[in-house]
Design an enzyme around this catalytic site. Structure first.
Site, PDB file in Angstrom:
ATOM      1  N   ASP A   1      -3.099   0.067   9.927  1.00  0.00           N
ATOM      2  CA  ASP A   1      -2.485  -1.222  10.262  1.00  0.00           C
ATOM      3  C   ASP A   1      -3.017  -1.812  11.557  1.00  0.00           C
ATOM      4  O   ASP A   1      -2.892  -3.006  11.803  1.00  0.00           O
ATOM      5  CB  ASP A   1      -0.975  -1.005  10.468  1.00  0.00           C
ATOM      6  CG  ASP A   1      -0.193  -1.185   9.186  1.00  0.00           C
ATOM      7  OD1 ASP A   1      -0.651  -1.932   8.319  1.00  0.00           O
ATOM      8  OD2 ASP A   1       0.877  -0.559   9.075  1.00  0.00           O
ATOM      9  N   ARG A  59       0.825  -1.221   0.000  1.00  0.00           N
ATOM     10  CA  ARG A  59       0.000   0.000   0.000  1.00  0.00           C
ATOM     11  C   ARG A  59       0.852   1.262   0.000  1.00  0.00           C
ATOM     12  O   ARG A  59       0.550   2.230  -0.691  1.00  0.00           O
ATOM     13  CB  ARG A  59      -0.966  -0.002   1.185  1.00  0.00           C
ATOM     14  CG  ARG A  59      -0.432   0.463   2.513  1.00  0.00           C
ATOM     15  CD  ARG A  59      -1.542   0.895   3.454  1.00  0.00           C
ATOM     16  NE  ARG A  59      -2.262  -0.248   3.947  1.00  0.00           N
ATOM     17  CZ  ARG A  59      -1.942  -0.916   5.070  1.00  0.00           C
ATOM     18  NH1 ARG A  59      -0.885  -0.561   5.786  1.00  0.00           N
ATOM     19  NH2 ARG A  59      -2.658  -1.929   5.455  1.00  0.00           N
ATOM     20  N   TRP A  64      -6.148   0.587   5.525  1.00  0.00           N
ATOM     21  CA  TRP A  64      -4.989   1.491   5.575  1.00  0.00           C
ATOM     22  C   TRP A  64      -4.426   1.566   6.997  1.00  0.00           C
ATOM     23  O   TRP A  64      -3.206   1.652   7.203  1.00  0.00           O
ATOM     24  CB  TRP A  64      -5.393   2.902   5.091  1.00  0.00           C
ATOM     25  CG  TRP A  64      -4.327   3.886   5.432  1.00  0.00           C
ATOM     26  CD1 TRP A  64      -3.225   4.176   4.684  1.00  0.00           C
ATOM     27  CD2 TRP A  64      -4.219   4.638   6.644  1.00  0.00           C
ATOM     28  NE1 TRP A  64      -2.433   5.072   5.352  1.00  0.00           N
ATOM     29  CE2 TRP A  64      -3.025   5.372   6.560  1.00  0.00           C
ATOM     30  CE3 TRP A  64      -5.007   4.768   7.786  1.00  0.00           C
ATOM     31  CZ2 TRP A  64      -2.594   6.223   7.579  1.00  0.00           C
ATOM     32  CZ3 TRP A  64      -4.591   5.608   8.806  1.00  0.00           C
ATOM     33  CH2 TRP A  64      -3.397   6.327   8.693  1.00  0.00           C
ATOM     34  N   HIS A  94      -0.272  11.135   7.767  1.00  0.00           N
ATOM     35  CA  HIS A  94      -0.642  10.671   6.428  1.00  0.00           C
ATOM     36  C   HIS A  94      -2.101  10.979   6.049  1.00  0.00           C
ATOM     37  O   HIS A  94      -2.365  11.453   4.940  1.00  0.00           O
ATOM     38  CB  HIS A  94      -0.325   9.165   6.395  1.00  0.00           C
ATOM     39  CG  HIS A  94      -0.508   8.455   5.112  1.00  0.00           C
ATOM     40  ND1 HIS A  94       0.349   7.469   4.699  1.00  0.00           N
ATOM     41  CD2 HIS A  94      -1.449   8.534   4.155  1.00  0.00           C
ATOM     42  CE1 HIS A  94      -0.060   6.989   3.545  1.00  0.00           C
ATOM     43  NE2 HIS A  94      -1.146   7.614   3.198  1.00  0.00           N
ATOM     44  N   GLN A 134       5.796  10.758  10.773  1.00  0.00           N
ATOM     45  CA  GLN A 134       4.687   9.811  10.689  1.00  0.00           C
ATOM     46  C   GLN A 134       3.534  10.221  11.599  1.00  0.00           C
ATOM     47  O   GLN A 134       2.387  10.170  11.211  1.00  0.00           O
ATOM     48  CB  GLN A 134       5.158   8.403  11.053  1.00  0.00           C
ATOM     49  CG  GLN A 134       4.095   7.360  10.810  1.00  0.00           C
ATOM     50  CD  GLN A 134       4.372   6.091  11.611  1.00  0.00           C
ATOM     51  OE1 GLN A 134       4.372   6.096  12.849  1.00  0.00           O
ATOM     52  NE2 GLN A 134       4.625   5.012  10.907  1.00  0.00           N
ATOM     53  N   LYS A 148       0.665   7.009  17.903  1.00  0.00           N
ATOM     54  CA  LYS A 148       0.429   6.232  16.681  1.00  0.00           C
ATOM     55  C   LYS A 148      -1.048   6.242  16.278  1.00  0.00           C
ATOM     56  O   LYS A 148      -1.700   7.270  16.315  1.00  0.00           O
ATOM     57  CB  LYS A 148       0.937   4.794  16.867  1.00  0.00           C
ATOM     58  CG  LYS A 148       2.394   4.688  17.233  1.00  0.00           C
ATOM     59  CD  LYS A 148       3.315   4.656  16.064  1.00  0.00           C
ATOM     60  CE  LYS A 148       3.343   3.363  15.334  1.00  0.00           C
ATOM     61  NZ  LYS A 148       4.248   3.417  14.180  1.00  0.00           N
ATOM     62  N   GLU A 149      -1.593   5.082  15.952  1.00  0.00           N
ATOM     63  CA  GLU A 149      -2.953   5.041  15.402  1.00  0.00           C
ATOM     64  C   GLU A 149      -4.031   5.306  16.450  1.00  0.00           C
ATOM     65  O   GLU A 149      -5.190   5.499  16.096  1.00  0.00           O
ATOM     66  CB  GLU A 149      -3.206   3.682  14.730  1.00  0.00           C
ATOM     67  CG  GLU A 149      -2.584   3.523  13.343  1.00  0.00           C
ATOM     68  CD  GLU A 149      -1.141   3.036  13.373  1.00  0.00           C
ATOM     69  OE1 GLU A 149      -0.496   3.103  14.453  1.00  0.00           O
ATOM     70  OE2 GLU A 149      -0.631   2.598  12.321  1.00  0.00           O
ATOM     71  N   GLY A 159       4.300   8.226   4.151  1.00  0.00           N
ATOM     72  CA  GLY A 159       3.523   8.612   2.977  1.00  0.00           C
ATOM     73  C   GLY A 159       2.879   9.981   3.130  1.00  0.00           C
ATOM     74  O   GLY A 159       2.227  10.469   2.195  1.00  0.00           O
TER      75      GLY A 159
HETATM   76  C1  GLC Z   1       2.463   3.199   8.705  1.00  0.00           C
HETATM   77  C2  GLC Z   1       2.509   2.175   7.585  1.00  0.00           C
HETATM   78  C3  GLC Z   1       1.357   2.363   6.628  1.00  0.00           C
HETATM   79  C4  GLC Z   1       0.033   2.444   7.359  1.00  0.00           C
HETATM   80  C5  GLC Z   1       0.071   3.491   8.453  1.00  0.00           C
HETATM   81  C6  GLC Z   1      -1.183   3.489   9.294  1.00  0.00           C
HETATM   82  O1  GLC Z   1       2.761   4.459   8.210  1.00  0.00           O
HETATM   83  O2  GLC Z   1       3.730   2.260   6.868  1.00  0.00           O
HETATM   84  O3  GLC Z   1       1.307   1.307   5.703  1.00  0.00           O
HETATM   85  O4  GLC Z   1      -0.980   2.725   6.429  1.00  0.00           O
HETATM   86  O5  GLC Z   1       1.172   3.228   9.295  1.00  0.00           O
HETATM   87  O6  GLC Z   1      -1.337   2.350  10.050  1.00  0.00           O
END
Ligand code: GLC
Length: 815
Positions: free
Chosen positions: A504, A355, A502, A652, A698, A644-645, A718
């Protein structure tokens, strides 16, 4: 607090307060050899692969931080005082010495003024040769004659990251070094071609033992570090070399400088044998190092050509600086080196993420069409006949086997196809969908229409022995991707989340992901546009698009915003009565950006993004953060809040929100979001941000975290590609189509005008956009070289012009 500034003329970021809180990095090299280096010359060099072919050693995440590196020591031979041209590793007090680091496009300059000596070390890799050049200049600014010794230092690696860090059983005794004719050679005995050299010219030296050291431990000495090497302290080397051991690149040169005099020394750290070193020394060190100057100028020109493809001049200095230089640079570096080399990913996980690479390839099709195309073809070969992509793969797997590659000195179990062509259980639902817009954007940019009919193999049918396998056209590969998402749906008809979408950390398995259905819709619109242009029968996909859109509105609009998905037991995620993770970026931005949302739902969805996710440092990924582990939702519920997420400001997806706002025509809101994340705007807030202000990171810690505003993981993300894409194609609205260039901006109402110089298919388009009535969106009038051009809902459509022509375009916004 500020640590530096953007030097617009030289396109450098200049760090003039050198004690930045964390490493500020840069990438040197644009082909096979690359160095990742920080502001104090710490870092490492690799050739092709940071996993299998590391040239210099690096001790990541260590103390002292980010060592060793590529250092130049200078010693005053009369007083015995010594320092390095980069602040570290000697680390002179900043009261007595002045250090500057200039991060340029694929080069770094370290400058130092200390005890009346000005020194500069420039590191770069020429476009044509796998050799790192250390270009060293010294000037005597004092009033007395100075006698100096100059020592180079870098520590060689055993090539393979694992044996460099874990298993010394063989490597420690199988790597040797030698010195002859002014050239150090290291030989990895266990590899067929495992050679490196280090040489140079300038200053004075002879072949006696006082002028070289090949053994790290002899140069540094026991109980010491790079801060106080025994050889530098003594003022001479010991002529060490050995078969076995840890090896280094130390040449000592002596220099005498009258007041006001200057001199230049060049060191070369290269891939290959002593003979290769000789050739490179002959090439670069003759005639007063003029070949070094030529190679440096060629590197500058390499970037200038890329940058010249699109230059903007808007009322926003930060946007101009980032788009004209740094965001493009970051996006390009990601296409070149994917995510595998940084100070965080130190080479242990190489290959291409499906991706990430698909998205990266879409962002630089104008400045690097060759690389975009080759990345796309690598991805086509990494697709399975089922229509999903291999999540992480090496392009070499799908090339005919020429040689066995890396041979480990210890026995490593073999590797067969069933191990790398993973099943659907490990497939991510979004991976291959990204490839479709990348292909279509590549064709729109390049006009390379025949690409759609080129044939490529599939990963699961490929035979490495023969190099063959079942082949189909690019157009057919795209169909398989769309069919996969059509097939892999859950009970609501929404695409399954599988191992992840997208995000992770959202691991829904058989549960459903709104983001994937919206992405499916977006990919369909791209495919349909291409199919229509090519005159193909695409009825099946037009029907599919209508169906997907209907399902999205019916199942995912929850009355307030767009739901994020459903768990495998049918629980909704991201709905008004969710206790945690109520509002999510991915579903709301993609509902709008994909074109699936109605304008009224789209506005409400993006209002929720603004209301719940906006912070002065950017948009958070969700709100409220998750605090209870919930394995039906996924790993995101096991990540600390605000990191992070889990509700961090994940960079991104921020540009998705800028783009979505422009779809709704809200230019001010798009700019508000752009400004919040923009690294440039944080140049004077480094006490909060910590990371480099010339790069997107990131993520930035979210408001739930004690370090709210701190940015992590620079360069390899990205975010840059998307920032570039969203700003240029959506905010400034310059988008290539199959045979016209669309101009359809969406800008802040306060902007009176802006200019863009865009090279498209070898013609120049000098575009001026005027905004006399102070609106955000809507093109009233457009002139191409003085003649009216069609304007519609989609903006102005400028027909493709003759290669080599220079064209003046005036666009007037209005209703
Ligand atoms: C990191 C990964 C990417 C993913 C993002 C969100 O940047 O490289 O593939 O989409 O985390 O989890």
């Amino acid at each position: 607090m500020k640590y530096g500034y953007f030097d617009q003329k030289n396109r450098e970021y200049v760090i003039d307060k050198i004690d930045v809180p964390v490493s500020w990095t840069n990438y040197i090299g644009v082909n096979d050899m690359c160095g990742v280096l920080n502001h104090t010359a710490g870092g490492y060099l690799f050739y092709k692969s940071p996993e299998y072919h590391r040239i210099t050693r690096f001790r990541p995440n260590g103390v002292p931080m980010d060592r060793p590196g590529h250092y130049v020591y200078v010693r005053d031979d009369e007083t015995g005082d010594y320092w390095t041209l980069s602040w570290q590793p000697v680390g002179k007090s900043l009261d007595s010495a002045k250090y500057v680091c200039r991060h340029g496009l694929s080069y770094v300059k370290y400058q130092c003024e200390y005890s009346g000596i000005f020194g500069e070390q420039t590191l770069f890799i020429p476009l044509d040769d796998p050799v790192e050049i250390w270009d060293v200049a010294l000037r005597n600014d004092s009033s007395s004659k100075r006698k100096l010794s100059v020592f180079s230092y870098a520590e060689f690696s055993y090539h393979h990251i694992m044996i460099d860090n874990q298993n010394f059983q063989m490597s420690l005794y199988c790597a040797g070094s030698s010195y002859k004719d002014g050239i150090i050679e290291t030989d990895l005995f266990y590899e067929a071609e495992g050679y490196q050299y280090f040489t140079g010219d300038g200053g004075s030296s002879d072949n006696s033992e006082k002028y070289f050291d090949c053994l790290r431990d002899e140069f540094i000495g026991p109980y010491r570090t790079e801060t106080n090497p025994i050889a530098v302290e003594k003022g001479f080397c010991s002529g060490s070399f050995e078969l076995g051991g840890n090896h280094c690149a130390t040449l000592r040169k002596t220099v005498e400088l009258e007041p006001g005099a200057q001199t230049r020394l060049v060191f070369l750290l290269g891939e290959g044998k002593r003979e290769d070193g000789k050739k490179m020394r002959a090439k670069y060190c003759m005639s007063n190092f003029s070949a070094v100057d030529t190679a440096f100028a060629a590197l500058k020109n390499f970037w200038k050509e890329k940058i010249d493809k699109l230059q903007i001049s808007t009322p926003h200095d930060g946007m101009n600086t980032m788009i004209n230089t740094w965001t493009l640079y970051q996006a390009e570096i990601n296409v070149m080196f994917s995510r595998f080399a940084s100070f965080i990913e130190v080479g242990g996980r190489t290959g291409l993420g499906y991706r990430d690479t698909s998205q990266d390839a879409m962002m630089v099709s104008h400045s690097n069409p060759k690389k975009s195309r080759s990345r796309i073809t690598e991805l086509l070969k990494g697709l399975t006949t089922d229509g999903y992509g291999l999540h992480l793969f090496s392009p070499e797997w799908f090339e005919k086997k020429e040689n066995a590659g890396f041979k480990s000195p210890t026995v490593v179990p073999g590797f067969n196809k069933s191990q790398y062509v993973h099943g659907i259980k490990d497939a991510c639902a979004d991976d291959a969908l990204w490839l479709i817009p990348s292909i279509v954007e590549y064709i729109r940019e390049s006009g390379d229409i025949s690409f759609a009919d080129e044939k490529y193999t599939y990963a699961d049918t490929f035979d490495p022995e023969t190099g063959g396998g079942m082949e189909e056209s690019v157009f057919d590969h795209m169909k398989r991707i769309l069919d996969f998402s059509d097939r892999e749906i859950g009970p609501h008809g929404v695409c399954k989340g599988l191992r992840a979408d997208w995000n992770d950390c959202l691991n829904l398995g058989g549960g459903e992901s709104a983001m994937v259905s919206f992405l499916h819709y977006w990919a369909l619109t791209h495919f349909i546009a291409l199919g229509k242009y090519l005159g193909r029968d695409i009825k099946k996909y037009e029907d599919m698009a209508v169906k997907v859109k209907k399902i999205c509105e019916k199942e995912l609009w929850n009355g307030s915003w767009y739901t994020r998905g459903f768990t495998s037991s049918g629980r909704a995620i991201g709905v008004p009565d969710s206790k945690e993770g109520r509002v999510h970026m991915e579903s709301n931005t993609w509902a709008v950006l994909s074109g699936a949302a109605s304008p009224e739902h789209g506005k409400a969805a993006m209002d929720a993004v603004d209301q719940f996710l906006y912070t002065p440092y950017g948009l958070r990924l969700c709100d409220p953060a998750f605090s209870e582990p919930d394995d039906e939702v996924g790993f995101v519920t096991r990540v600390y809040k605000g990191l992070k997420e889990n509700a961090a400001i994940f960079s991104h997806p921020n540009p998705w929100a800028w783009a979505a706002e422009t779809v709704l025509g809200r230019g001010d809101r798009a700019m508000k979001f752009y400004d919040a994340l923009c690294p440039y705007n944080q140049n004077d807030k480094i006490e909060v941000r910590k990371a480099e202000p010339y790069m997107y990171c990131q993520f930035v810690c979210g408001s739930d975290h004690s370090a709210f505003g701190r940015a992590h993981h620079p360069f390899m993300t990205g975010s840059a590609g998307w920032a570039y894409f969203a700003a240029t194609r959506f905010m400034l609205g310059i988008r290539p189509d199959f045979d016209s260039l669309i101009v359809d901006p969406c800008i802040p109402v306060s902007w009176p005008s802006f200019n863009v110089r865009r090279v498209w298919r070898d013609a120049v388009y000098n575009i001026t956009v005027e905004n006399p009535s102070g609106i955000s969106k809507g093109v009233k009038e457009c002139k191409l070289n003085g003649k009216n051009v069609t304007c519609g809902k989609e903006g102005a459509q400028i027909p493709v012009q003759k290669a080599g022509s220079e064209n003046a375009i005036t666009v007037v916004l209005g209703t």
